[in-house]
Design a protein around this motif. Sequence first.
Motif, PDB file in Angstrom:
ATOM      1  N   ILE A 142     -18.853  58.569  35.513  1.00  0.00           N
ATOM      2  CA  ILE A 142     -20.121  59.004  35.384  1.00  0.00           C
ATOM      3  C   ILE A 142     -20.815  59.840  36.629  1.00  0.00           C
ATOM      4  O   ILE A 142     -20.918  59.121  37.491  1.00  0.00           O
ATOM      5  N   PRO A 143     -20.942  60.953  36.532  1.00  0.00           N
ATOM      6  CA  PRO A 143     -21.619  61.833  37.809  1.00  0.00           C
ATOM      7  C   PRO A 143     -23.093  61.433  37.803  1.00  0.00           C
ATOM      8  O   PRO A 143     -23.875  61.417  36.972  1.00  0.00           O
ATOM      9  N   ARG A 144     -23.525  60.775  39.036  1.00  0.00           N
ATOM     10  CA  ARG A 144     -24.835  60.419  39.287  1.00  0.00           C
ATOM     11  C   ARG A 144     -25.589  61.372  40.143  1.00  0.00           C
ATOM     12  O   ARG A 144     -26.879  60.957  40.434  1.00  0.00           O
ATOM     13  N   GLY A 145     -24.876  62.340  40.867  1.00  0.00           N
ATOM     14  CA  GLY A 145     -25.647  63.047  41.755  1.00  0.00           C
ATOM     15  C   GLY A 145     -25.657  62.960  43.108  1.00  0.00           C
ATOM     16  O   GLY A 145     -24.925  62.212  43.565  1.00  0.00           O
ATOM     17  N   LEU A 146     -26.255  63.504  43.928  1.00  0.00           N
ATOM     18  CA  LEU A 146     -26.352  63.259  45.432  1.00  0.00           C
ATOM     19  C   LEU A 146     -27.324  62.033  45.749  1.00  0.00           C
ATOM     20  O   LEU A 146     -28.491  61.712  45.036  1.00  0.00           O
ATOM     21  N   GLY A 147     -27.154  61.446  46.671  1.00  0.00           N
ATOM     22  CA  GLY A 147     -28.016  60.355  47.418  1.00  0.00           C
ATOM     23  C   GLY A 147     -27.866  60.283  48.911  1.00  0.00           C
ATOM     24  O   GLY A 147     -26.788  60.681  49.469  1.00  0.00           O
ATOM     25  N   VAL A 148     -28.670  59.408  49.575  1.00  0.00           N
ATOM     26  CA  VAL A 148     -28.369  59.011  50.894  1.00  0.00           C
ATOM     27  C   VAL A 148     -28.215  57.552  51.024  1.00  0.00           C
ATOM     28  O   VAL A 148     -28.880  56.797  50.213  1.00  0.00           O
ATOM     29  N   ILE A 149     -27.207  57.089  51.682  1.00  0.00           N
ATOM     30  CA  ILE A 149     -26.635  55.779  52.193  1.00  0.00           C
ATOM     31  C   ILE A 149     -28.014  55.168  52.757  1.00  0.00           C
ATOM     32  O   ILE A 149     -28.449  55.431  53.658  1.00  0.00           O
ATOM     33  N   MET A 150     -28.435  53.995  52.123  1.00  0.00           N
ATOM     34  CA  MET A 150     -29.617  53.239  52.559  1.00  0.00           C
ATOM     35  C   MET A 150     -29.117  51.897  53.400  1.00  0.00           C
ATOM     36  O   MET A 150     -29.456  51.556  54.323  1.00  0.00           O
ATOM     37  N   SER A 151     -28.070  51.379  52.972  1.00  0.00           N
ATOM     38  CA  SER A 151     -27.698  49.867  53.360  1.00  0.00           C
ATOM     39  C   SER A 151     -26.348  49.598  52.907  1.00  0.00           C
ATOM     40  O   SER A 151     -25.943  50.191  51.828  1.00  0.00           O
ATOM     41  N   PHE A 152     -25.822  48.522  53.550  1.00  0.00           N
ATOM     42  CA  PHE A 152     -24.500  47.850  53.023  1.00  0.00           C
ATOM     43  C   PHE A 152     -24.534  46.615  52.842  1.00  0.00           C
ATOM     44  O   PHE A 152     -25.591  45.918  53.479  1.00  0.00           O
ATOM     45  N   GLU A 153     -23.921  45.959  51.851  1.00  0.00           N
ATOM     46  CA  GLU A 153     -23.899  44.760  51.536  1.00  0.00           C
ATOM     47  C   GLU A 153     -22.925  43.997  51.363  1.00  0.00           C
ATOM     48  O   GLU A 153     -21.960  44.404  50.632  1.00  0.00           O
ATOM     49  N   GLU A 154     -22.445  43.020  52.200  1.00  0.00           N
ATOM     50  CA  GLU A 154     -21.193  42.242  51.830  1.00  0.00           C
ATOM     51  C   GLU A 154     -21.477  40.983  50.786  1.00  0.00           C
ATOM     52  O   GLU A 154     -22.277  40.379  50.945  1.00  0.00           O
ATOM     53  N   LEU A 155     -20.443  41.078  49.971  1.00  0.00           N
ATOM     54  CA  LEU A 155     -20.533  40.160  48.899  1.00  0.00           C
ATOM     55  C   LEU A 155     -19.722  38.753  49.043  1.00  0.00           C
ATOM     56  O   LEU A 155     -18.604  39.113  49.691  1.00  0.00           O
ATOM     57  N   GLU A 156     -20.416  37.710  48.444  1.00  0.00           N
ATOM     58  CA  GLU A 156     -19.477  36.411  48.907  1.00  0.00           C
ATOM     59  C   GLU A 156     -18.365  36.312  47.789  1.00  0.00           C
ATOM     60  O   GLU A 156     -18.256  37.092  46.434  1.00  0.00           O
ATOM     61  N   ASP A 157     -17.380  35.560  47.955  1.00  0.00           N
ATOM     62  CA  ASP A 157     -16.274  35.767  47.079  1.00  0.00           C
ATOM     63  C   ASP A 157     -16.719  35.042  45.788  1.00  0.00           C
ATOM     64  O   ASP A 157     -17.389  33.942  45.887  1.00  0.00           O
ATOM     65  N   LEU A 158     -16.151  35.283  44.848  1.00  0.00           N
ATOM     66  CA  LEU A 158     -16.279  34.690  43.444  1.00  0.00           C
ATOM     67  C   LEU A 158     -15.441  33.578  43.250  1.00  0.00           C
ATOM     68  O   LEU A 158     -13.976  33.756  43.553  1.00  0.00           O
ATOM     69  N   HIS A 159     -15.531  32.249  42.709  1.00  0.00           N
ATOM     70  CA  HIS A 159     -14.616  31.502  42.513  1.00  0.00           C
ATOM     71  C   HIS A 159     -14.894  30.820  40.931  1.00  0.00           C
ATOM     72  O   HIS A 159     -15.659  30.430  40.702  1.00  0.00           O
ATOM     73  N   TYR A 160     -13.583  31.139  40.072  1.00  0.00           N
ATOM     74  CA  TYR A 160     -13.341  30.309  39.063  1.00  0.00           C
ATOM     75  C   TYR A 160     -12.381  29.334  38.930  1.00  0.00           C
ATOM     76  O   TYR A 160     -11.457  29.521  39.397  1.00  0.00           O
ATOM     77  N   PRO A 161     -12.706  28.203  38.600  1.00  0.00           N
ATOM     78  CA  PRO A 161     -11.636  27.086  38.554  1.00  0.00           C
ATOM     79  C   PRO A 161     -10.272  27.345  38.044  1.00  0.00           C
ATOM     80  O   PRO A 161      -9.127  27.023  38.676  1.00  0.00           O
ATOM     81  N   ASN A 162     -10.103  28.050  37.029  1.00  0.00           N
ATOM     82  CA  ASN A 162      -9.032  28.521  36.455  1.00  0.00           C
ATOM     83  C   ASN A 162      -8.216  29.501  36.932  1.00  0.00           C
ATOM     84  O   ASN A 162      -7.027  29.700  36.764  1.00  0.00           O
ATOM     85  N   ILE A 163      -8.947  30.316  37.522  1.00  0.00           N
ATOM     86  CA  ILE A 163      -8.474  31.801  37.993  1.00  0.00           C
ATOM     87  C   ILE A 163      -8.451  31.745  39.555  1.00  0.00           C
ATOM     88  O   ILE A 163      -7.407  32.269  40.010  1.00  0.00           O
ATOM     89  N   GLY A 164      -9.157  31.257  40.396  1.00  0.00           N
ATOM     90  CA  GLY A 164      -9.189  31.371  41.746  1.00  0.00           C
ATOM     91  C   GLY A 164     -10.512  32.066  42.387  1.00  0.00           C
ATOM     92  O   GLY A 164     -11.256  32.277  41.559  1.00  0.00           O
ATOM     93  N   SER A 165     -10.245  32.485  43.554  1.00  0.00           N
ATOM     94  CA  SER A 165     -11.169  33.386  44.069  1.00  0.00           C
ATOM     95  C   SER A 165     -10.802  34.635  44.480  1.00  0.00           C
ATOM     96  O   SER A 165      -9.664  35.031  44.588  1.00  0.00           O
ATOM     97  N   PHE A 166     -11.767  35.613  44.270  1.00  0.00           N
ATOM     98  CA  PHE A 166     -11.509  36.927  44.510  1.00  0.00           C
ATOM     99  C   PHE A 166     -12.690  37.834  44.934  1.00  0.00           C
ATOM    100  O   PHE A 166     -13.882  37.048  44.750  1.00  0.00           O
ATOM    101  N   ASN A 167     -12.800  38.677  45.697  1.00  0.00           N
ATOM    102  CA  ASN A 167     -13.743  39.398  46.305  1.00  0.00           C
ATOM    103  C   ASN A 167     -14.039  40.835  45.548  1.00  0.00           C
ATOM    104  O   ASN A 167     -12.994  41.317  45.354  1.00  0.00           O
ATOM    105  N   LEU A 168     -15.198  40.971  45.239  1.00  0.00           N
ATOM    106  CA  LEU A 168     -15.624  42.273  44.528  1.00  0.00           C
ATOM    107  C   LEU A 168     -15.785  43.326  45.548  1.00  0.00           C
ATOM    108  O   LEU A 168     -16.004  44.442  45.153  1.00  0.00           O
TER     109      LEU A 168
END
Length: 76
Positions: free
Chosen positions: A22-48
């Motif tokens: 989906i084309p969203r157009g132009l923009g300016v980068i404002m910030s970066f955010e590191e996400l914590e790992d998600l953990h599901y008991p039957n699947i394990g951990s993964f990072n988005l």
Amino acid sequence: MKIGDLVNVNQQRGTGSYKVTIPRGLGVIMSFEELEDLHYPNIGSFNLGPIVHVLLNTGETEGFSPQSLEVIRESR
């Protein structure tokens, strides 16, 4: 890619044969955010991965995956 860069946003949604860009157009980068790992008991951990917050030319600020962004002009 750094804060203040001008980017072209082509948001990618879905996966495989259901993948849509989906084309969203132009923009300016404002910030970066590191996400914590998600953990599901039957699947394990993964990072988005990191989220890049972009001020779009519509005036909205949204978070996108770095793969959805193309740097058009670097900031000084």
